[in-house]
Enzyme design. Structure first.
Site, short mmCIF file in Angstrom:
data_model
loop_
_atom_site.label_atom_id
_atom_site.label_comp_id
_atom_site.label_asym_id
_atom_site.label_seq_id
_atom_site.Cartn_x
_atom_site.Cartn_y
_atom_site.Cartn_z
N GLU A 53 -9.27 9.91 5.37
CA GLU A 53 -9.31 8.59 5.19
C GLU A 53 -10.23 8.12 4.25
O GLU A 53 -10.25 6.85 3.72
CB GLU A 53 -9.73 7.95 6.71
CG GLU A 53 -8.81 8.20 7.61
CD GLU A 53 -7.67 7.14 7.71
OE1 GLU A 53 -8.08 5.93 6.94
OE2 GLU A 53 -6.47 7.34 7.67
N GLU A 98 1.01 -1.12 0.00
CA GLU A 98 0.03 0.16 -0.04
C GLU A 98 0.98 1.31 -0.17
O GLU A 98 1.72 1.32 0.71
CB GLU A 98 -0.88 0.00 1.27
CG GLU A 98 -2.13 -0.64 1.32
CD GLU A 98 -2.92 -0.72 2.60
OE1 GLU A 98 -2.88 0.37 3.38
OE2 GLU A 98 -3.77 -1.35 2.89
N GLU A 131 -13.66 5.42 0.17
CA GLU A 131 -14.52 4.44 0.96
C GLU A 131 -14.98 5.34 1.80
O GLU A 131 -14.52 5.68 2.88
CB GLU A 131 -13.41 3.49 1.39
CG GLU A 131 -12.70 2.51 0.18
CD GLU A 131 -11.67 1.57 0.95
OE1 GLU A 131 -12.18 0.52 1.42
OE2 GLU A 131 -10.63 1.88 0.85
N LYS A 173 -15.21 4.54 5.81
CA LYS A 173 -13.85 4.22 6.76
C LYS A 173 -13.96 5.43 7.88
O LYS A 173 -14.48 6.68 7.44
CB LYS A 173 -12.82 4.59 5.93
CG LYS A 173 -12.46 3.41 4.74
CD LYS A 173 -11.05 3.50 4.07
CE LYS A 173 -9.98 2.81 5.11
NZ LYS A 173 -8.73 2.93 4.69
#
Length: 494
Positions: free
Chosen positions: A327, A264, A318, A321
């Site tokens: 984030e 990542e 997303e 999250k």
């Protein structure tokens, strides 16, 4: 001067040829912690449209695995931390999982890696004692069906697995993790598996902007190099420093042969008010420069020319999250599959960079005659190396080789970089060695690229600054040659 340039080209051409590697791989992380994402079939189609070849998912969701059947996309699948207890306790649990979740879809869906646990040192529940037994059970299950040499097993870590990461040569694992790290590392060596780590220069910058500059975090050549006092190695970006801190930590435990894989890394395009670095421009710059860094086999100062495989986080925003605003905003694509910013996955093509600089058509960038030869040499070497300009035209017998002067060669390289990167003020910086002009510098059969030119080149979106040499071959070779580093530093490489 011609003899000096030719000698450098000949010597480094040989070294370049014997040291050349195939490019590292760049993949994407497909997280699904959201309630508005397209279905797996549409996602698989999007990934194929983007020519992405490698995808990481965080579980073994059957619908996702089935969606990638017959696509040639290689999947990295995961065993979540919540499953480690069951996987570590009973071999039968793993055998059943493999039978139900992997074997029915393999090899139509190509699965190349299984990550057993994810960033276990960050887990709110201590599962560290479970991860190696679970890895062994997964390996045993694969071996029963003859897949243990086709599917590689590892586990991902955060940089928090280290107790020290600066300077890179002082990188060391946290001693409190020794109970599971040593057997894990032994398992990885025995099975020729990589040490997987998630690296985020963004957080280094966001948490300490007074110590980590934005340029350093974004791979910008305008960043000031950081010298490791123990090795003399020069670091021009945070990513390399973080990778090498892992390498030195592994070396300290006598595991220096382990390959490091980045599972990542990325940059958020949106954040809270205090997260000033989280912008689309910065996200695009980081990921674009990262891909080029990987594709070009730049390696790191401690391991120049080393292939590094990288997975960019992430495919989508997303929205479920938790945490601060950033984030939820790491995606390259919105849920409607529209791109938030453009990315060239080949690392070699043109990208529409979203810079805020002043653009101007009908201008060129040439070398200034009011700077030192060292400044010109450094700028030329950067353009033909990390800047990814195709400098073949200024090689001997090529159209722009004559006049064989530093100013002439630098002008050609500076302008190519300038035109490929939006013809902005910043793209003609080169540490003050470049200057813009409205007069076409082309001459005889030497044609300088202009706005809208279709000349085939390699491209870069980083902003220019010094490095050091005259030919592209010399420039591209320099990262392979640690012995020349003291010389480079002496002439003001950074």
């Amino acid at each position: 001067m011609a003899r000096r340039h030719a000698a450098a080209v000949s010597a480094f051409l040989f070294l370049l040829l014997v040291g050349h590697c195939h490019g590292g791989k760049t993949g994407i992380c497909y997280g699904r912690n959201a309630d508005d994402l397209p279905g797996p079939d549409k996602v698989a189609q999007l990934i194929r449209q983007q020519s992405i070849k490698y995808v990481r998912i965080y579980d073994t969701n059957i619908d996702v695995i089935k969606a990638f059947a017959n696509t040639s996309v290689e999947l990295m699948v995961g065993v979540p931390n919540a499953d480690l207890l069951a996987f570590s306790q009973y071999q039968s649990n793993v055998d059943t999982w493999l039978k139900n979740s992997i074997l029915p879809y393999y090899p139509a869906t190509i699965i190349t890696y299984i990550t057993v646990g994810a960033e276990i040192t960050e887990s709110p529940i201590n599962v560290s004692a479970l991860v190696v037994p679970a890895m062994r059970n997964v390996h045993a299950a694969l071996k029963k069906v003859g897949l243990h040499k086709k599917i590689t097993i590892s586990s991902t870590h955060s940089l928090g697995v280290l107790s020290r990461s600066f300077p890179p040569s002082a990188g060391a694992f946290n001693s409190s993790y020794a109970h599971f790290l040593k057997p894990m590392l032994e398992f990885l060596v025995e099975n020729q598996a990589p040490f997987m780590v998630d690296l985020y220069p963004y957080y280094a910058y966001q948490n300490s902007p007074s110590n980590v500059s934005l340029n350093y975090a974004l791979f910008s050549p305008q960043s000031e190099g950081v010298i490791d006092p123990n090795t003399g190695l020069v670091y021009t970006n945070m990513f390399d420093a973080q990778v090498d801190s892992i390498f030195f930590a592994l070396m300290a435990l006598n595991f220096k042969t382990l390959k490091i894989m980045i599972t990542e890394t990325g940059w958020p395009h949106k954040g809270a008010a205090k997260e000033t670095g989280a912008t689309p421009d910065n996200a695009q710059t980081y990921n674009t420069n990262l891909i080029r860094h990987v594709v070009n086999d730049s390696g790191t100062p401690a391991k120049p020319g080393e292939e590094i495989d990288v997975y960019i986080f992430s495919l989508f925003n997303e929205n479920r999250k938790p945490g601060i605003e950033s984030e939820r905003n790491w995606g390259l694509f919105s849920p409607d599959q529209s791109s938030i910013y453009s990315i060239d996955w080949t690392g070699r093509g043109n990208v529409d960079i979203m810079t805020g600089g002043n653009r101007s058509n009908g201008t060129w960038c040439v070398a200034s005659t009011n700077v030192s030869e060292t400044a010109l040499q450094n700028g030329l070497n950067w353009a033909c190396g990390p800047g990814n300009v195709d400098c073949s035209a200024i090689q001997p017998s090529q159209p722009c080789y004559q006049p064989d002067t530093l100013v002439s060669h630098a002008s050609y390289a500076f302008n190519s970089y300038y035109q490929q990167n939006g013809a902005t003020d910043v793209a003609c910086g080169f540490g003050g060695a470049g200057m813009r002009t409205t007069k076409d510098p082309s001459y005889d059969t030497c044609v300088y690229m202009a706005a809208g030119s279709k000349i085939s080149t390699k491209n870069s979106t980083a902003t220019p600054a010094p490095s050091g040499s005259s030919s592209s071959l010399f420039a591209q070779s320099r990262t392979l040659l640690l012995p020349v580093l003291p010389i480079v530093i002496a002439v003001g490489f950074l």
